[in-house]
Design an enzyme around this catalytic site. Structure first.
Site, mmCIF file in Angstrom:
data_model
loop_
_atom_site.group_PDB
_atom_site.id
_atom_site.type_symbol
_atom_site.label_atom_id
_atom_site.label_comp_id
_atom_site.label_asym_id
_atom_site.label_seq_id
_atom_site.Cartn_x
_atom_site.Cartn_y
_atom_site.Cartn_z
ATOM 1 N N ASN A 145 54.315 16.028 28.632
ATOM 2 C CA ASN A 145 54.741 17.452 29.344
ATOM 3 C C ASN A 145 53.207 18.412 29.517
ATOM 4 O OD1 ASN A 145 54.206 18.043 26.586
ATOM 5 N ND2 ASN A 145 55.482 19.435 26.509
ATOM 6 N N GLU A 205 51.879 16.908 16.131
ATOM 7 C CA GLU A 205 52.701 17.848 16.436
ATOM 8 C C GLU A 205 54.015 17.170 17.234
ATOM 9 O OE1 GLU A 205 54.807 19.980 18.770
ATOM 10 O OE2 GLU A 205 52.889 20.383 19.954
ATOM 11 N N CYS A 251 57.624 21.806 23.605
ATOM 12 C CA CYS A 251 57.812 22.020 22.253
ATOM 13 C C CYS A 251 58.035 23.374 21.513
ATOM 14 C CB CYS A 251 56.681 21.388 21.260
ATOM 15 S SG CYS A 251 55.029 21.937 21.816
#
Ligand code: G3H
Length: 496
Positions: free
Chosen positions: A169, A264, A298
């Site tokens: 992304n 992450e 996210c």
């Protein structure tokens, strides 16, 4: 255009080359990996399928280059990073174009990603010069039983070779958020970009090449995860892994050696709305937070927890704004664009069907064409529905009506994730109490979750990650403390 002008040397026929030892190369595997355009669902680009042998060579050259780089003065490292940042911004158009084609990022957001990345690299250079130029001086007589006979000097030293694995992304921005801190701290880089996003990442790497970084310091290998994924993450030449992505990160952290990890791994960011909240502000933030880049962030708002007394009013406001979202091709800068892949679209559809079967209220009709899914708000979602807990990574947002603040906090904390969350209220005392009670790395008060500005600390707890990012934290994470102790023959006390 991608692969043209200054970028011509990164392309061989119709396959983009990989970057190793300061050169653009073809893989000896003779194989390539296709990148499917999410909008057309046809092959847009091809990249090299690197072999394990090539990974070994890359690791060797990254190791040798790092030894020399660590001896390069800090100001010179910073100078090169500033140069790379300027080149990156200069060439924002072709990089943004590949972001549009390979991950369907809306055109304006694609440009923003590149510019933000240039700013991040420059900020990193400046921050590195400040914080890496400082150490600590300790004396022994503060510890019981000691005279002032030992002077301890501490400084920060590089870790070695950093393996950087960014997600689809933000293939440029979340790559440079690993590359720039690593380089300023004296490390070398092996970058494994996501397959979708690889061409944008290769263009970004070429900007670093044009800036004139030493051979072997920055390397970028492309290929199939099944072939080189575990091989890279378990490679003995790797001294640190910085990964952003899905739950693959959990598997990586279980298999990796005894090295520092920065992970992450996504979130289920809750948006708690109290009775006194400014509902227009909330609705605007739900749209921005839940539907930007079609929910594929996210830090997207992934569940709204709203007090029953204001739920009807909020739903009406959000519905009105959803109706105004444009849906279509990223080239047309639409708000909602196709999600990254067919399997992702199928997964999202599975969550929607489950919610339908279990009685959620559909605020819009569910509509899908190929990978394009129309924005959807699901009201009256209940805890037995998958969408209440799972991350759709798409433009589908569940809303749960709550009757107490405790109920909202309980739902947020019952999640396996703990990335960010947000609370909307005019009562600062309640906001602080809720923020403290939420088990997430960050809580935003009266705004949607977001990682930036990029120098802010960014971290998740539970399955959302390990360690903290943000420019300063990443630089520190990619260093180790080294101490030198000067032992004096007799106690020495400084006189005023
Ligand atoms: O997708 C994960 C990113 O770290 C989110 O970044 O908040 O800037 O969209 P963002």
């Amino acid at each position: 255009m991608a692969g043209n002008g200054v970028f011509a040397e990164i392309l061989d026929g119709e396959v983009f080359k990989y970057y190793a030892d300061g050169e653009w190369k073809k893989s000896s595997s003779g194989k390539s990996v296709a990148i499917i355009n999410p909008t057309t669902r046809k092959t847009q680009y091809k990249v090299q399928a690197c072999s394990q042998e090539e990974v070994n060579k890359v690791m060797d050259s990254a190791k040798s280059a790092q030894k020399l780089w660590a001896k390069t003065p800090l100001w010179k490292r910073a100078e090169l990073l500033h140069k790379a940042a300027a080149i990156l911004k200069e060439h924002k158009a072709p990089i943004a174009e590949s972001l549009v084609k390979e991950i369907a990022k809306p055109a304006k957001d694609a440009v923003t990603e590149v510019v933000r990345s240039g700013d991040l690299v420059s900020y990193c250079a400046e921050e590195g010069v400040r914080i890496l130029g400082e150490g600590k001086f300790l004396v022994s007589d503060s510890f019981p039983g000691n005279e002032r006979t030992k002077y301890c000097l501490t400084s920060k030293i590089p870790l070695g070779v950093i393996l950087a694995i960014p997600p689809f992304n933000y293939p440029v921005n979340l790559a440079v958020s690993k590359i720039a801190p690593a380089l300023i701290a004296g490390n070398s880089i092996v970058l494994k970009p996501p397959t979708q996003g690889a061409v944008s990442a290769l263009h970004m790497v070429h900007c670093f090449h044009l800036a004139g970084f030493p051979k072997g310091l920055i390397n970028c290998v492309t290929g199939k995860g099944s072939e080189i994924g575990d091989f890279l993450t378990m490679h003995p030449g790797v001294n640190c892994i910085s990964f952003t992505g899905g739950d693959t990160g959990i598997a990586i952290s279980k298999k990796a050696g005894m090295i520092p990890l920065q992970m992450e791994l996504g979130g289920k960011d809750a948006c708690i709305v109290l009775e006194d909240a400014d509902l227009d502000l909330v609705a605007g933030n739900i749209i921005k937070g839940g539907f930007s880049y079609s929910g594929q962030r996210c830090t997207a708002v992934k569940v709204v927890l709203v007090m029953e007394s204001v739920a009807d009013a909020l739903v009406e406001k959000v519905k009105a704004k959803v109706a105004k979202l444009s849906v279509g091709a990223p080239e047309n800068d639409c708000d909602i664009t196709p999600v990254v892949s067919e399997s992702s679209a199928n997964f999202i559809e599975g969550l929607v069907k489950d919610a339908k079967e279990k009685g959620a209220t559909f605020c819009q009709e569910y509509k899908r064409e190929g990978n394009l899914i129309w924005p959807l708000l699901l009201d009256n979602v209940k805890p037995d529905m998958r969408i209440a807990w799972e991350e759709p990574f798409g433009p589908v947002l569940p809303l749960i009506r709550i009757n107490s603040i405790e109920e909202g906090i309980h739902h947020c904390n019952a999640s396996n994730f703990g990335l960010q969350g947000c609370v909307f209220t005019k009562d600062v005392n309640k906001a602080i109490m809720i923020s403290d009670a939420m088990e997430t790395g960050t809580v935003q008060i009266n705004s949607a979750p977001a990682r930036g500005p990029d120098h802010f600390p960014f971290q998740g707890i539970k399955d959302s990650g390990i360690g903290s990012q943000g420019i300063t934290n990443s630089i520190n994470m990619m260093t180790k403390v080294k101490t030198t102790v000067i032992n004096l023959p007799s106690p020495s006390y400084t006189m005023g």
